[in-house]
Design an enzyme around this catalytic site. Structure first.
Site, PDB file in Angstrom:
ATOM      1  CD  GLU A   1      -7.401 -28.349  11.583  1.00 37.59           C
ATOM      2  OE1 GLU A   1      -7.814 -29.527  11.109  1.00 37.59           O
ATOM      3  OE2 GLU A   1      -8.669 -27.773  12.064  1.00 37.59           O
ATOM      4  CG  ASP A  53     -13.108 -18.266  10.716  1.00 40.40           C
ATOM      5  OD1 ASP A  53     -13.403 -19.824  11.390  1.00 40.40           O
ATOM      6  OD2 ASP A  53     -12.057 -18.190  10.777  1.00 40.40           O
TER       7      ASP A  53
END
Lengths: 257, 398
Positions: free
Chosen positions: A43, A54
């Site tokens: 990824e 995040d």
């Protein structure tokens, strides 16, 4: 069968899916390290100014990448360079919607495919809002990887699985990336339930930092995703990054679901 | 699965629910709870009780005779939401959402704040209803808005400085979203403007609609007819929607939203998302955003901290595209001049946010006939801004 589906279909052991941020340091070198360590799918993060999903590690990585001038086009270029010599390791581009939207969804998926990417994972586009993006992924011939969360109720799991392709990414903890520790038993129970609701391969990520945890998850999942811990290790040194990636790969591959 | 609600999730192509999967089921539950509450007269009765006895509503519709005479044109009225408890319109929405949170059995409230007005209003309702309160505020704003930080602390809130990004409102919102996703079971996110994922833009508009509804009644009583023009400032746009929403069907009523042009639209240092931005996705909704070619969000600038946000509520994006509402802008300097003008002309110290609306009123009122009825939403008072204004005007308060 899509590239990602094929990788899962022919797997003989659990897969290792590391995440790194495009443009955070020498990305091509880190990608090579991951291949050498035994990554099965990678990824590749595309930085965004406002990464609300995040934790601080990937926020900082994104900030460094943006400061170094990384863009959507730049991330696609990295994929192109990587894929020209690594045909076997598929890349999934991961990020937030707005940069993709501004680049153009169709243009993005086509360019991604041309560069050699196999999928896209856009964290802030739930199925309710994905019609344009999903159509672009279909026309670009890449998988749109979907997320499941601990909060996702059973009927919604079926709804999401019905629209997913490639694999499903189970977010193992309710939180942002890399901050909370994973509870192995809870995840194991949850995976058992999810197995009854979908036949798609399940990758598990969020909160997995150590080889032992990765092995425990790999024993029940089809793939294990590790991001923040690797991003952090890369900040320490390329050697620390390589070491962690190798440990994780060995632990996951050795777990044998 | 579509949203369980009968409420539309989008305004044209804008709005929606662009949020991580972990939060989606939570948004569905907020939507369902609001859908039930809004059809329950008991919910509105309770809200009206607090509006009247706690906030001090209805706020007056004041005819500004001096300013009208000085400008020599339209009859200028101010909707005086600056007289509300806590000094701005923000309390309307906070009470509505806090009552909803209570209905949902949530014990903990989180909020983002820029200038601190929404933070203070949130801390206030949390004290009132005995809810735990955490307010996220950009670290730079914590420094700039010390009096409001102290107010929030007095009211029992935990103020958490957001250290990321430019350390202003959008970073505070990112931090609030990060907290919410990790505390989904017990926490209600009380968003401060008519933006964010559905149902927030709709819900926030509905809780502020009282502004326009009162205006309608008061203007009919004062002049026997509807106003001709409505003017309000726009950051996220909640005060403007509160005033405009009840008039949207009245085709003869002209509406003007005033964005913050900061140091000028061409300077690149402004907060005018409609005039200087383009459609994109941030903080759960599709709307106009200040952004670069790569889709990275730019930092906004305005002397008014409450307008200092690179986006705008999605309903405004829609009303802009349909042309129902006109959107203009006023600079920092124009707002400062308007601020001082109102102090001297009417003895009212306005907040810097509605000073932007006033700056536009000063431009258009002289050009309008004397029987033209103009209403401006005076949505906040200026006590909080005296340090900023003093600094801008070169006064030393220390």
């Amino acid at each position: 069968m899509s590239t990602l589906a094929a990788v899962f279909a022919r797997r003989t052991r659990p897969l290792f899916i590391p995440y790194i941020m495009a443009g955070d340091g020498d990305t091509l070198a880190r990608l090579d390290d991951l291949v050498a360590a035994g990554a099965d799918i990678i990824e590749l993060g595309m930085p965004f100014s406002d990464p609300a999903a995040d934790g601080v590690t990937i926020q900082e990585a994104g900030k460094r990448a943006l400061k170094a001038g990384m863009t959507v086009a730049g991330a696609l270029d990295i994929v192109r360079q990587f894929s020209s010599k690594n045909k076997e390791i598929p890349i999934v581009l991961m990020g937030y919607y707005n940069p993709v939207l501004q680049y153009g969804e169709e243009r993005f998926t086509r360019a991604a495919r041309q560069a050699g990417a196999a999928g896209a994972l856009i964290v802030d586009v739930p199925p309710e809002e994905d019609s344009a993006l999903a159509a672009a992924c279909t026309s670009g011939d890449i998988d749109l990887v979907r997320l499941l969360a601990p909060t996702t109720p059973p009927e919604r799991v079926r709804f999401i699985a019905g629209r997913a392709s490639g694999y499903l990414y189970y977010v193992a903890v309710a939180g942002v990336t890399g901050t909370q520790a994973i509870t192995i038993d809870t995840v194991r129970d949850k995976i058992k339930v999810l197995r009854q609701q979908t036949a798609l391969p399940l990758a598990v990520g969020f909160g997995i930092t150590k080889a032992a945890e990765a092995a425990a998850i790999a024993a029940v999942a089809d793939a294990v995703v590790v991001g923040s811990a690797l991003v952090k290790a890369a900040q320490d040194s390329p050697a620390a990054f390589k070491k962690l990636a190798t440990e994780l790969a060995e632990a996951i591959h050795g777990a044998g679901a | 699965m579509t949203a369980s609600s009968a409420l539309p999730t989008h305004f044209g192509v804008y709005g929606g629910q662009y949020i991580s999967e972990t939060l989606m089921p939570l948004l569905h539950s907020v939507t369902a709870a609001y859908e039930t509450a809004r059809q329950d007269p008991a919910f509105w009765n309770e809200l009206e009780y607090y509006f009247k006895d706690y906030v001090g509503r209805p706020s007056p519709l004041y005819y500004a005779a001096n300013l009208t005479r000085e400008l020599g044109g339209a009859k200028i009225y101010f909707k005086r939401d600056e007289l509300n408890h806590t000094g701005a319109h923000k309390i309307n929405n906070c009470l509505g959402q806090a009552l909803l949170a209570k209905r949902m059995g949530k014990k903990r409230i989180i909020a983002e704040t820029g200038a601190g007005q929404h933070g203070v209003a949130t801390a206030t309702v949390c004290a009132l209803f005995g809810l735990e309160c955490t307010v996220f505020m950009g670290a730079r704003d914590v420094e700039r808005q010390a009096p409001n930080v102290f107010r929030m602390k007095l009211l029992g809130a935990d103020v958490r400085p957001a250290q990321t990004g430019a350390q202003t409102l959008k970073d505070a919102m990112n931090e609030a979203l990060r907290d919410w996703v990790a505390r989904v079971d017990d926490t209600f996110y009380l968003i401060g403007t008519a933006a964010g994922p559905h149902p927030y833009p709709t819900m926030v508009r509905d809780f502020h609609k009282v502004i326009g509804e009162e205006t309608k009644t008061q203007m009919l009583a004062a002049e026997g007819r509807l106003p001709d023009t409505l003017v309000a400032c726009i950051g996220g746009g909640s005060n403007a929607l509160g005033l405009f929403a009840p008039f949207l069907e009245d085709a003869a009523v002209r509406m003007i939203g005033v964005e913050a042009a900061g140091k000028g639209l061409s300077s690149g240092q402004h907060a005018a998302s409609l005039s200087g931005g383009k459609p994109g996705v941030l903080h759960g909704n599709k709307t106009y955003l200040l952004q670069d070619d790569d889709g990275q969000i730019l930092d906004a600038h305005s002397i008014a901290a409450g307008l200092d946000y690179p986006g705008i509520g999605p309903e405004h994006a829609y009303l802009h595209d349909t042309g129902r509402v006109e959107y203009v802008s006023a600079t920092d300097d124009e707002a400062l001049a308007a601020f001082q003008r109102l102090c001297r002309s009417e003895g009212i110290i306005p907040a810097l946010e509605p000073s932007h609306a006033l700056a536009h009123v000063l431009k258009i009122a002289p050009t309008l006939p004397k029987d033209h009825l103009l209403v401006m939403n005076l949505c906040g008072r200026g006590d909080k801004d005296i340090f900023t204004v003093a600094k801008a005007l070169g006064f030393n308060l220390k």
